[in-house]
Design an enzyme around this catalytic site. Structure first.
Site, mmCIF file in Angstrom:
data_model
loop_
_atom_site.group_PDB
_atom_site.id
_atom_site.type_symbol
_atom_site.label_atom_id
_atom_site.label_comp_id
_atom_site.label_asym_id
_atom_site.label_seq_id
_atom_site.Cartn_x
_atom_site.Cartn_y
_atom_site.Cartn_z
ATOM 1 N N HIS A 32 9.788 19.205 67.910
ATOM 2 C CA HIS A 32 10.116 19.978 66.420
ATOM 3 C C HIS A 32 9.347 19.504 65.372
ATOM 4 C CE1 HIS A 32 14.299 20.074 68.639
ATOM 5 N NE2 HIS A 32 13.828 21.430 68.639
ATOM 6 N N LYS A 81 29.241 25.456 70.953
ATOM 7 C CA LYS A 81 28.644 24.353 71.720
ATOM 8 C C LYS A 81 28.791 22.994 71.233
ATOM 9 C CE LYS A 81 23.540 24.002 72.588
ATOM 10 N NZ LYS A 81 22.288 24.422 72.293
ATOM 11 N N ARG A 135 6.555 25.938 74.300
ATOM 12 C CA ARG A 135 6.407 24.834 75.290
ATOM 13 C C ARG A 135 5.502 25.306 76.530
ATOM 14 N NH1 ARG A 135 12.012 22.354 75.274
ATOM 15 N NH2 ARG A 135 12.519 24.650 75.550
ATOM 16 N N SER A 189 15.710 18.528 73.300
ATOM 17 C CA SER A 189 16.841 17.713 72.910
ATOM 18 C C SER A 189 17.613 17.256 74.065
ATOM 19 C CB SER A 189 17.420 18.399 71.912
ATOM 20 O OG SER A 189 16.583 18.877 70.653
HETATM 21 O O1 PNS Z 1 17.444 24.830 69.246
HETATM 22 P P1 PNS Z 1 17.760 26.135 70.009
HETATM 23 O O2 PNS Z 1 19.273 25.865 70.273
HETATM 24 O O3 PNS Z 1 17.047 26.439 71.097
HETATM 25 O O4 PNS Z 1 17.813 27.298 68.761
HETATM 26 C C1 PNS Z 1 18.115 28.535 69.126
HETATM 27 C C2 PNS Z 1 18.474 29.382 67.885
HETATM 28 C C3 PNS Z 1 19.356 28.729 66.811
HETATM 29 C C4 PNS Z 1 17.011 29.429 67.063
HETATM 30 C C5 PNS Z 1 18.973 30.753 68.393
HETATM 31 O O5 PNS Z 1 19.844 30.452 69.199
HETATM 32 C C6 PNS Z 1 19.282 31.792 67.332
HETATM 33 O O6 PNS Z 1 18.735 32.276 66.275
HETATM 34 N N1 PNS Z 1 20.735 31.629 67.137
HETATM 35 C C7 PNS Z 1 21.324 32.644 65.854
HETATM 36 C C8 PNS Z 1 21.988 33.855 66.525
HETATM 37 C C9 PNS Z 1 20.928 34.851 66.706
HETATM 38 O O7 PNS Z 1 20.469 35.591 65.598
HETATM 39 N N2 PNS Z 1 20.706 35.352 67.901
HETATM 40 C C10 PNS Z 1 19.666 36.387 68.222
HETATM 41 C C11 PNS Z 1 20.211 37.691 68.717
HETATM 42 S S1 PNS Z 1 18.687 38.476 68.962
#
Ligand code: PNS
Length: 158
Positions: free
Chosen positions: A17, A41, A90, A127
């Site tokens: 990250h 979560k 990745r 993570s």
């Molecule tokens: O580190 P992560 O958990 O892989 O990050 C995921 C994240 C936070 C980038 C993603 O889950 C997100 O953008 N969540 C917010 C809700 C949202 O906007 N969802 C997308 C709908 S298309």
């Protein structure tokens, strides 16, 4: 002012990250690291702890700020006048998932997504793997910032 957001859960931040955040900070005027508040979560670190960690490990980048958000990422982008999201890729399976999310986000809002290949040194890193290794006594030094390494040992082996 060219702004981007680096979103994620960051539970905890890894060196993968941090590499993406640092490279984004060299390309853009302002990088907002946005930490998702996800009540569904369970997490090892609270959102506020994650924010404090992120602020500490990114302090060498004056153009990086750290915020939390809930709801849709594109709403956060609109509220903060951020036109683009940076995502690290990745492996090919990341691309599959991220492409759909990028297309949906664009359809919803016009916010663009830019993909940045992860440094190959960290392409196996996540993570959840880091937490698993640390939980069973494995060595995660070099995979996470030193501060995170210390906090993981404290929290998981108490
Ligand atoms: O580190 P992560 O958990 O892989 O990050 C995921 C994240 C936070 C980038 C993603 O889950 C997100 O953008 N969540 C917010 C809700 C949202 O906007 N969802 C997308 C709908 S298309």
């Amino acid at each position: 002012m060219r702004r981007v957001v680096c979103p994620g859960s960051f539970d905890p931040i890894t060196n993968g990250h941090l590499d993406i955040i640092g490279r984004s900070a060299r390309l853009y005027d302002e990088v907002t690291v946005a930490v998702l508040i996800n009540v569904e979560k369970s997490s090892l670190f609270t959102v506020d702890e994650r924010i404090e960690i992120l602020q500490t490990v990114t302090k060498e980048y004056p153009n990086v700020k750290v915020r939390k958000f809930h709801g849709l990422l594109v709403d956060f982008c609109r509220q903060n006048d951020i036109p683009a999201i940076v995502k690290g890729i990745r492996v090919v399976s990341d691309f599959d998932y991220e492409l759909q999310m990028a297309q949906l986000n664009y359809r919803l809002s016009g916010v663009e997504t830019l993909f940045m290949p992860t440094n190959p040194e960290y392409s196996f890193l996540s993570s959840s793997r880091v937490k698993e290794i640390a939980r069973y006594g494995g060595d995660v030094s070099g995979l996470v910032p030193d501060l995170v390494h210390t906090l993981l040992i404290e929290r998981l082996r108490g």
